[in-house]
Design a protein around this motif. Structure first.
Motif, PDB file in Angstrom:
ATOM      1  N   GLU A 248     -27.860 -66.302  16.357  1.00 45.72           N
ATOM      2  CA  GLU A 248     -28.747 -66.107  17.339  1.00 45.72           C
ATOM      3  C   GLU A 248     -30.070 -65.581  16.863  1.00 45.72           C
ATOM      4  N   ILE A 249     -30.064 -65.155  15.534  1.00 43.67           N
ATOM      5  CA  ILE A 249     -31.301 -64.586  14.895  1.00 43.67           C
ATOM      6  C   ILE A 249     -32.616 -65.725  15.212  1.00 43.67           C
ATOM      7  N   PRO A 250     -32.405 -66.932  14.957  1.00 35.81           N
ATOM      8  CA  PRO A 250     -33.524 -67.810  15.024  1.00 35.81           C
ATOM      9  C   PRO A 250     -34.222 -67.598  16.454  1.00 35.81           C
ATOM     10  N   ARG A 251     -33.202 -67.816  17.566  1.00 36.75           N
ATOM     11  CA  ARG A 251     -33.678 -67.689  18.954  1.00 36.75           C
ATOM     12  C   ARG A 251     -34.467 -66.386  19.166  1.00 36.75           C
ATOM     13  N   TYR A 252     -34.083 -65.284  18.793  1.00 32.62           N
ATOM     14  CA  TYR A 252     -34.658 -64.031  19.150  1.00 32.62           C
ATOM     15  C   TYR A 252     -36.024 -63.842  18.313  1.00 32.62           C
ATOM     16  N   VAL A 253     -36.076 -64.523  17.271  1.00 30.84           N
ATOM     17  CA  VAL A 253     -37.419 -64.728  16.380  1.00 30.84           C
ATOM     18  C   VAL A 253     -38.191 -65.651  17.160  1.00 30.84           C
ATOM     19  N   ASN A 254     -37.780 -66.852  17.426  1.00 29.78           N
ATOM     20  CA  ASN A 254     -38.535 -67.633  18.101  1.00 29.78           C
ATOM     21  C   ASN A 254     -39.249 -67.079  19.575  1.00 29.78           C
ATOM     22  N   GLU A 255     -38.525 -66.301  19.957  1.00 26.78           N
ATOM     23  CA  GLU A 255     -38.904 -65.739  21.468  1.00 26.78           C
ATOM     24  C   GLU A 255     -39.773 -64.291  21.083  1.00 26.78           C
ATOM     25  N   GLY A 256     -39.869 -63.939  19.884  1.00 22.85           N
ATOM     26  CA  GLY A 256     -40.559 -62.582  19.797  1.00 22.85           C
ATOM     27  C   GLY A 256     -40.015 -61.374  19.946  1.00 22.85           C
ATOM     28  N   VAL A 257     -38.842 -61.285  20.241  1.00 13.90           N
ATOM     29  CA  VAL A 257     -37.750 -59.941  20.494  1.00 13.90           C
ATOM     30  C   VAL A 257     -37.494 -59.332  18.902  1.00 13.90           C
ATOM     31  N   LEU A 258     -37.605 -60.375  18.013  1.00 14.86           N
ATOM     32  CA  LEU A 258     -37.510 -59.812  16.690  1.00 14.86           C
ATOM     33  C   LEU A 258     -38.887 -60.544  15.876  1.00 14.86           C
TER      34      LEU A 258
ATOM     35  N   ALA B 184     -35.772 -73.654  16.962  1.00 11.18           N
ATOM     36  CA  ALA B 184     -36.804 -72.432  16.811  1.00 11.18           C
ATOM     37  C   ALA B 184     -38.038 -72.969  15.992  1.00 11.18           C
ATOM     38  N   ASP B 185     -39.277 -72.651  16.648  1.00  7.79           N
ATOM     39  CA  ASP B 185     -40.538 -73.096  16.167  1.00  7.79           C
ATOM     40  C   ASP B 185     -40.860 -71.847  15.395  1.00  7.79           C
ATOM     41  N   VAL B 186     -40.445 -71.554  14.171  1.00  4.11           N
ATOM     42  CA  VAL B 186     -40.750 -70.245  13.414  1.00  4.11           C
ATOM     43  C   VAL B 186     -41.322 -70.718  11.924  1.00  4.11           C
TER      44      VAL B 186
ATOM     45  N   LYS C 154     -46.651 -65.076  15.871  1.00  7.90           N
ATOM     46  CA  LYS C 154     -47.352 -63.830  16.297  1.00  7.90           C
ATOM     47  C   LYS C 154     -47.255 -62.718  15.085  1.00  7.90           C
ATOM     48  N   ALA C 155     -46.049 -62.528  14.473  1.00 11.92           N
ATOM     49  CA  ALA C 155     -45.866 -61.511  13.524  1.00 11.92           C
ATOM     50  C   ALA C 155     -46.433 -62.195  12.283  1.00 11.92           C
ATOM     51  N   TRP C 156     -46.509 -63.409  11.981  1.00  7.55           N
ATOM     52  CA  TRP C 156     -47.107 -63.862  10.703  1.00  7.55           C
ATOM     53  C   TRP C 156     -48.784 -63.870  10.854  1.00  7.55           C
ATOM     54  N   ALA C 157     -49.299 -63.654  11.993  1.00  6.11           N
ATOM     55  CA  ALA C 157     -50.574 -63.749  12.251  1.00  6.11           C
ATOM     56  C   ALA C 157     -51.128 -62.144  12.213  1.00  6.11           C
ATOM     57  N   ASP C 158     -50.006 -61.211  12.187  1.00  5.55           N
ATOM     58  CA  ASP C 158     -50.701 -59.716  11.954  1.00  5.55           C
ATOM     59  C   ASP C 158     -50.687 -59.625  10.527  1.00  5.55           C
ATOM     60  N   PRO C 159     -51.705 -58.892  10.194  1.00  2.00           N
ATOM     61  CA  PRO C 159     -52.016 -58.805   8.651  1.00  2.00           C
ATOM     62  C   PRO C 159     -50.840 -57.857   8.089  1.00  2.00           C
ATOM     63  N   PHE C 160     -50.234 -56.883   8.727  1.00  2.00           N
ATOM     64  CA  PHE C 160     -49.768 -55.831   8.400  1.00  2.00           C
ATOM     65  C   PHE C 160     -48.193 -56.600   8.062  1.00  2.00           C
ATOM     66  N   LYS C 161     -47.868 -57.250   9.234  1.00  2.00           N
ATOM     67  CA  LYS C 161     -46.315 -58.016   8.991  1.00  2.00           C
ATOM     68  C   LYS C 161     -46.276 -58.697   8.139  1.00  2.00           C
ATOM     69  N   LYS C 162     -47.373 -59.802   8.100  1.00  2.00           N
ATOM     70  CA  LYS C 162     -47.472 -60.723   6.898  1.00  2.00           C
ATOM     71  C   LYS C 162     -47.321 -60.304   5.810  1.00  2.00           C
ATOM     72  N   GLU C 163     -47.970 -59.102   5.135  1.00  2.00           N
ATOM     73  CA  GLU C 163     -48.121 -58.625   3.969  1.00  2.00           C
ATOM     74  C   GLU C 163     -46.533 -58.298   3.721  1.00  2.00           C
ATOM     75  N   LYS C 164     -46.204 -57.346   4.804  1.00  2.00           N
ATOM     76  CA  LYS C 164     -44.750 -56.908   4.527  1.00  2.00           C
ATOM     77  C   LYS C 164     -43.653 -57.912   4.160  1.00  2.00           C
ATOM     78  N   LEU C 165     -43.827 -59.089   4.930  1.00  2.00           N
ATOM     79  CA  LEU C 165     -42.915 -59.966   4.741  1.00  2.00           C
ATOM     80  C   LEU C 165     -42.946 -60.812   3.501  1.00  2.00           C
ATOM     81  N   GLN C 166     -44.268 -60.925   2.814  1.00  2.00           N
ATOM     82  CA  GLN C 166     -44.609 -61.522   1.738  1.00  2.00           C
ATOM     83  C   GLN C 166     -43.997 -60.689   0.459  1.00  2.00           C
ATOM     84  N   ASN C 167     -44.109 -59.389   0.681  1.00  2.00           N
ATOM     85  CA  ASN C 167     -43.780 -58.552  -0.314  1.00  2.00           C
ATOM     86  C   ASN C 167     -42.268 -58.422  -0.290  1.00  2.00           C
ATOM     87  N   LEU C 168     -41.610 -58.625   0.986  1.00  2.00           N
ATOM     88  CA  LEU C 168     -40.171 -58.660   0.933  1.00  2.00           C
ATOM     89  C   LEU C 168     -39.544 -59.932   0.266  1.00  2.00           C
TER      90      LEU C 168
END
Length: 291
Positions: A54-64, A79-81, A192-206
């Motif tokens: 289920e995870i890719p669907r919720y990521v695709n829809e912006g819930v995650l 999923a378009d992720v 949308k999350a990837w376009a957010d500077p804070f979340k993108k940097e957090k993901l790249q660090n992770l």
């Protein structure tokens, strides 16, 4: 209210190996037995546990904002992720899993073409239908709620299933006639999350930390001391393409050497290094390897 990265992690068969990977990467995750919201020692991350399917669907829809799930489930959910990192680990090993078409040993079905007009059971319905269409085969594809292997041959003619070692297929007297997909776990995010500077940097660090932990799997460090005149002999013993760190011991004709190696090599190397003149040999585990 502070901004947090909402991260979906797989519950079930991948859960333990995922938690262990995060621990090696420096994150401690704890969860009560029936909770779907574990605690993590990073105030900027909120973790949600759910089925990997289920995870890719919720990521695709912006819930995650992002999640960890297999490429197979990303494709199944269409999923378009954004793929942030390819994390080659699964529930038992660090090897990819395979999505395979399997039939009974004595079925007489040898190739996908032999499935024309047959019945196939799978959890990966879209992926299976796409595969059949590419091969010009028309067959009935039905969703399987579990125990897919036992449905052949009494209920269906073939199954499409995920296998890591193949042991369950062999136990049920099934043979693989084709591999549809080789899949690994992917850290993926919505646009949308990837376009957010804070979340993108957090993901790249992770991603840097998780990949570093995976690179350290099955690797160890070796430290040793050796006389200067034995350096060439010791370098000849070490595997090719390794570049050890060599430093001079103070007020001594001895050197200190340090190198990272595959753990499986060390068993044979240590006695050879000892015979070659190395002393004070220390083997130590690694948590992360960052290139």
């Amino acid at each position: 209210m502070s901004v947090k990265l909402r991260l979906g992690l797989p519950k079930g068969s991948l859960q333990e190996s995922t938690f262990q990977l995060f621990k090696r990467a420096g994150f401690n995750i704890s969860v009560r037995s029936r909770s779907y919201y574990p605690s993590i020692d990073d105030p900027e991350i909120e973790v949600v546990l759910m089925r990997a399917q289920e995870i890719p669907r919720y990521v695709n829809e912006g819930v995650l904002d992002a999640g960890l799930s297999g490429l197979d489930w990303i494709l199944e959910n269409e999923a378009d992720v954004v793929e942030v990192a390819d994390l080659a680990y699964s529930k038992q090993t660090t090897n990819p899993i395979r999505v395979v078409m399997a039939v009974a040993e004595n079925s007489g079905i040898k190739t996908v073409k032999d499935l024309e007009g047959k019945r196939i059971a799978t959890e990966l319905v879209r992926l299976t239908r796409s595969y059949l269409a590419k091969n010009g085969v028309t067959a009935s594809v039905e969703f399987s709620y579990g125990a897919t292997e036992v449905k052949v041959p009494q209920l269906v003619d073939a199954i499409v299933d995920i296998t890591e070692t193949g042991s369950s297929l062999r136990a049920n007297k099934l043979v693989v006639i084709d591999t549809i997909l080789v899949s690994t776990t992917r850290l993926h995010a919505n646009h949308k999350a990837w376009a957010d500077p804070f979340k993108k940097e957090k993901l790249q660090n992770l991603a840097v930390l998780l990949l570093g932990a995976l690179r350290a799997d099955s690797k160890v460090g070796l430290k040793m001391n050796l006389p200067k005149d034995k350096l060439d002999d010791i370098l000849a013993i070490l595997p090719a393409m390794k570049h050890p760190t060599v430093s001079q011991l103070i007020n001594s004709d001895w050197l200190a050497l340090e190198v990272v190696l595959d753990e499986k090599q060390v068993r044979d190397l240590i006695p050879a290094l000892r015979r070659g003149g190395a002393q004070d040999i220390i083997e130590y585990p690694l948590n992360k390897v960052i290139p």
